[in-house]
Design a protein around this motif. Sequence first.
Motif, PDB file in Angstrom:
ATOM      1  N   LEU A   8      75.779   2.239  73.370  1.00 49.35           N
ATOM      2  CA  LEU A   8      76.532   1.003  72.908  1.00 49.35           C
ATOM      3  C   LEU A   8      75.539  -0.059  73.397  1.00 49.35           C
ATOM      4  O   LEU A   8      75.498  -0.230  74.781  1.00 49.35           O
ATOM      5  CB  LEU A   8      77.925   0.892  73.198  1.00 49.35           C
ATOM      6  N   ILE A   9      74.980  -0.986  72.751  1.00 50.36           N
ATOM      7  CA  ILE A   9      74.108  -2.026  73.002  1.00 50.36           C
ATOM      8  C   ILE A   9      74.920  -3.263  72.370  1.00 50.36           C
ATOM      9  O   ILE A   9      74.925  -3.717  71.285  1.00 50.36           O
ATOM     10  CB  ILE A   9      72.885  -1.841  72.455  1.00 50.36           C
ATOM     11  N   GLU A  10      75.768  -3.908  73.294  1.00 54.78           N
ATOM     12  CA  GLU A  10      76.510  -4.812  73.031  1.00 54.78           C
ATOM     13  C   GLU A  10      76.740  -5.957  74.097  1.00 54.78           C
ATOM     14  O   GLU A  10      76.911  -5.494  75.283  1.00 54.78           O
ATOM     15  CB  GLU A  10      78.075  -4.564  72.641  1.00 54.78           C
ATOM     16  N   ASP A  11      76.300  -7.200  73.949  1.00 49.87           N
ATOM     17  CA  ASP A  11      76.241  -8.244  74.912  1.00 49.87           C
ATOM     18  C   ASP A  11      77.624  -8.937  75.487  1.00 49.87           C
ATOM     19  O   ASP A  11      77.660  -9.368  76.584  1.00 49.87           O
ATOM     20  CB  ASP A  11      75.172  -9.303  74.653  1.00 49.87           C
ATOM     21  N   ASP A  12      78.625  -8.725  74.595  1.00 56.48           N
ATOM     22  CA  ASP A  12      79.735  -9.356  74.461  1.00 56.48           C
ATOM     23  C   ASP A  12      80.775  -8.213  75.564  1.00 56.48           C
ATOM     24  O   ASP A  12      81.074  -7.229  74.967  1.00 56.48           O
ATOM     25  CB  ASP A  12      80.702  -9.720  73.532  1.00 56.48           C
ATOM     26  N   ARG A  42      66.999   2.198  77.461  1.00 57.82           N
ATOM     27  CA  ARG A  42      67.770   3.381  77.461  1.00 57.82           C
ATOM     28  C   ARG A  42      67.740   4.145  76.294  1.00 57.82           C
ATOM     29  O   ARG A  42      67.620   5.304  76.627  1.00 57.82           O
ATOM     30  CB  ARG A  42      69.478   2.772  77.841  1.00 57.82           C
ATOM     31  N   ALA A  43      67.547   3.308  75.167  1.00 52.68           N
ATOM     32  CA  ALA A  43      67.518   4.270  74.045  1.00 52.68           C
ATOM     33  C   ALA A  43      66.039   5.209  73.955  1.00 52.68           C
ATOM     34  O   ALA A  43      66.346   6.151  73.481  1.00 52.68           O
ATOM     35  CB  ALA A  43      67.348   3.288  72.848  1.00 52.68           C
ATOM     36  N   GLN A  44      65.088   4.730  74.742  1.00 53.06           N
ATOM     37  CA  GLN A  44      63.718   5.542  74.786  1.00 53.06           C
ATOM     38  C   GLN A  44      63.821   6.508  75.647  1.00 53.06           C
ATOM     39  O   GLN A  44      63.287   7.541  75.566  1.00 53.06           O
ATOM     40  CB  GLN A  44      62.666   4.593  75.045  1.00 53.06           C
ATOM     41  N   GLU A  45      64.655   6.335  76.712  1.00 58.79           N
ATOM     42  CA  GLU A  45      64.640   7.395  77.937  1.00 58.79           C
ATOM     43  C   GLU A  45      65.980   8.223  77.876  1.00 58.79           C
ATOM     44  O   GLU A  45      65.889   9.254  78.586  1.00 58.79           O
ATOM     45  CB  GLU A  45      64.616   6.385  79.197  1.00 58.79           C
ATOM     46  N   GLY A  46      67.032   7.780  77.253  1.00 54.89           N
ATOM     47  CA  GLY A  46      68.120   8.386  77.527  1.00 54.89           C
ATOM     48  C   GLY A  46      68.659   9.846  76.804  1.00 54.89           C
ATOM     49  O   GLY A  46      69.870  10.415  76.991  1.00 54.89           O
ATOM     50  N   GLY A  47      67.991  10.088  75.698  1.00 55.33           N
ATOM     51  CA  GLY A  47      68.375  11.231  74.944  1.00 55.33           C
ATOM     52  C   GLY A  47      69.673  10.999  74.192  1.00 55.33           C
ATOM     53  O   GLY A  47      70.512  11.985  74.417  1.00 55.33           O
ATOM     54  N   TYR A  48      69.866  10.004  73.592  1.00 55.30           N
ATOM     55  CA  TYR A  48      71.123   9.604  73.025  1.00 55.30           C
ATOM     56  C   TYR A  48      71.016  10.270  71.560  1.00 55.30           C
ATOM     57  O   TYR A  48      70.246  10.419  70.935  1.00 55.30           O
ATOM     58  CB  TYR A  48      71.493   8.252  72.706  1.00 55.30           C
ATOM     59  N   ASP A  49      72.512  10.841  71.149  1.00 56.23           N
ATOM     60  CA  ASP A  49      72.717  11.159  69.763  1.00 56.23           C
ATOM     61  C   ASP A  49      73.004  10.300  68.966  1.00 56.23           C
ATOM     62  O   ASP A  49      72.628  10.315  67.746  1.00 56.23           O
ATOM     63  CB  ASP A  49      74.130  12.224  69.920  1.00 56.23           C
ATOM     64  N   LEU A  50      73.379   9.069  69.387  1.00 53.55           N
ATOM     65  CA  LEU A  50      73.957   7.904  68.551  1.00 53.55           C
ATOM     66  C   LEU A  50      73.513   6.611  69.323  1.00 53.55           C
ATOM     67  O   LEU A  50      73.913   6.579  70.470  1.00 53.55           O
ATOM     68  CB  LEU A  50      75.304   8.121  68.131  1.00 53.55           C
ATOM     69  N   ILE A  51      73.456   5.487  68.432  1.00 51.46           N
ATOM     70  CA  ILE A  51      73.236   4.332  69.122  1.00 51.46           C
ATOM     71  C   ILE A  51      74.355   3.434  68.160  1.00 51.46           C
ATOM     72  O   ILE A  51      74.102   3.326  66.940  1.00 51.46           O
ATOM     73  CB  ILE A  51      71.969   3.858  69.152  1.00 51.46           C
ATOM     74  N   VAL A  52      75.152   2.650  68.974  1.00 51.42           N
ATOM     75  CA  VAL A  52      75.831   1.445  67.937  1.00 51.42           C
ATOM     76  C   VAL A  52      75.088   0.388  68.703  1.00 51.42           C
ATOM     77  O   VAL A  52      75.004  -0.203  69.768  1.00 51.42           O
ATOM     78  CB  VAL A  52      77.253   1.426  68.571  1.00 51.42           C
ATOM     79  N   LEU A  53      74.338  -0.414  67.739  1.00 52.08           N
ATOM     80  CA  LEU A  53      73.609  -1.562  67.987  1.00 52.08           C
ATOM     81  C   LEU A  53      74.124  -2.808  67.483  1.00 52.08           C
ATOM     82  O   LEU A  53      74.025  -3.045  66.239  1.00 52.08           O
ATOM     83  CB  LEU A  53      72.188  -1.112  67.565  1.00 52.08           C
ATOM     84  N   ASP A  54      74.418  -3.835  68.350  1.00 52.50           N
ATOM     85  CA  ASP A  54      74.597  -5.362  67.878  1.00 52.50           C
ATOM     86  C   ASP A  54      73.209  -5.748  67.416  1.00 52.50           C
ATOM     87  O   ASP A  54      72.058  -5.326  67.987  1.00 52.50           O
ATOM     88  CB  ASP A  54      75.061  -5.889  69.161  1.00 52.50           C
ATOM     89  N   ILE A  55      73.206  -6.786  66.579  1.00 45.89           N
ATOM     90  CA  ILE A  55      71.985  -7.595  66.093  1.00 45.89           C
ATOM     91  C   ILE A  55      71.616  -8.851  66.994  1.00 45.89           C
ATOM     92  O   ILE A  55      70.628  -8.857  67.253  1.00 45.89           O
ATOM     93  CB  ILE A  55      72.151  -7.823  64.728  1.00 45.89           C
ATOM     94  N   MET A  56      72.543  -9.629  67.026  1.00 45.12           N
ATOM     95  CA  MET A  56      72.433 -10.730  68.149  1.00 45.12           C
ATOM     96  C   MET A  56      72.427 -10.378  69.657  1.00 45.12           C
ATOM     97  O   MET A  56      73.584 -10.412  70.131  1.00 45.12           O
ATOM     98  CB  MET A  56      73.142 -11.923  67.575  1.00 45.12           C
ATOM     99  N   LEU A  57      71.354 -10.111  70.314  1.00 46.14           N
ATOM    100  CA  LEU A  57      71.399  -9.750  71.580  1.00 46.14           C
ATOM    101  C   LEU A  57      70.359 -10.693  72.448  1.00 46.14           C
ATOM    102  O   LEU A  57      69.595 -11.256  71.948  1.00 46.14           O
ATOM    103  CB  LEU A  57      70.837  -8.402  71.722  1.00 46.14           C
ATOM    104  N   PRO A  58      70.870 -10.850  73.743  1.00 46.46           N
ATOM    105  CA  PRO A  58      69.676 -11.579  74.419  1.00 46.46           C
ATOM    106  C   PRO A  58      68.491 -10.630  74.476  1.00 46.46           C
ATOM    107  O   PRO A  58      68.498  -9.484  74.710  1.00 46.46           O
ATOM    108  CB  PRO A  58      70.505 -12.028  75.944  1.00 46.46           C
ATOM    109  N   GLY A  59      67.341 -11.249  74.864  1.00 48.29           N
ATOM    110  CA  GLY A  59      66.206 -10.476  75.305  1.00 48.29           C
ATOM    111  C   GLY A  59      65.500 -10.249  73.828  1.00 48.29           C
ATOM    112  O   GLY A  59      64.521 -10.667  73.283  1.00 48.29           O
ATOM    113  N   ARG A  60      65.843  -8.977  73.215  1.00 51.82           N
ATOM    114  CA  ARG A  60      65.208  -8.548  72.169  1.00 51.82           C
ATOM    115  C   ARG A  60      66.540  -8.270  71.213  1.00 51.82           C
ATOM    116  O   ARG A  60      67.799  -7.812  71.469  1.00 51.82           O
ATOM    117  CB  ARG A  60      64.644  -7.100  72.278  1.00 51.82           C
ATOM    118  N   ASN A  61      66.372  -8.769  69.776  1.00 49.33           N
ATOM    119  CA  ASN A  61      67.499  -8.580  68.928  1.00 49.33           C
ATOM    120  C   ASN A  61      67.413  -6.965  68.628  1.00 49.33           C
ATOM    121  O   ASN A  61      66.575  -6.075  68.650  1.00 49.33           O
ATOM    122  CB  ASN A  61      67.616  -9.411  67.806  1.00 49.33           C
ATOM    123  N   GLY A  62      68.563  -6.653  67.645  1.00 48.12           N
ATOM    124  CA  GLY A  62      68.717  -5.286  67.236  1.00 48.12           C
ATOM    125  C   GLY A  62      67.795  -4.962  66.227  1.00 48.12           C
ATOM    126  O   GLY A  62      67.617  -3.468  66.181  1.00 48.12           O
TER     127      GLY A  62
END
Length: 76
Positions: A8-12, A42-62
């Motif tokens: 889960l990639i979410e800044d709030d 984490r997405a590149q290194e973690g071996g995840y089955d699924l990602i829930v990705l926010d669009i507006m994020l600090p650093g790099r957007n979704g």
Amino acid sequence: MRPVKLLLIEDDPKISAAVARGLEAEGMHVDVAYDGHDGLWRAQEGGYDLIVLDIMLPGRNGYEICAELRRAGRWM
């Protein structure tokens, strides 16, 4: 059968905690990233089955994260 491993990639913090609780209640293993840089790493290194990705994020957007993962051939 192993549980689904989800990123889960979410800044709030309140939203991420609520979503993570709900997904964990459904038997999923949830890791949380709070910004775009950590989320992409984490997405590149973690071996995840699924990602829930926010669009507006600090650093790099979704959108940038999704495009980078697709360029690398990652289709989780």
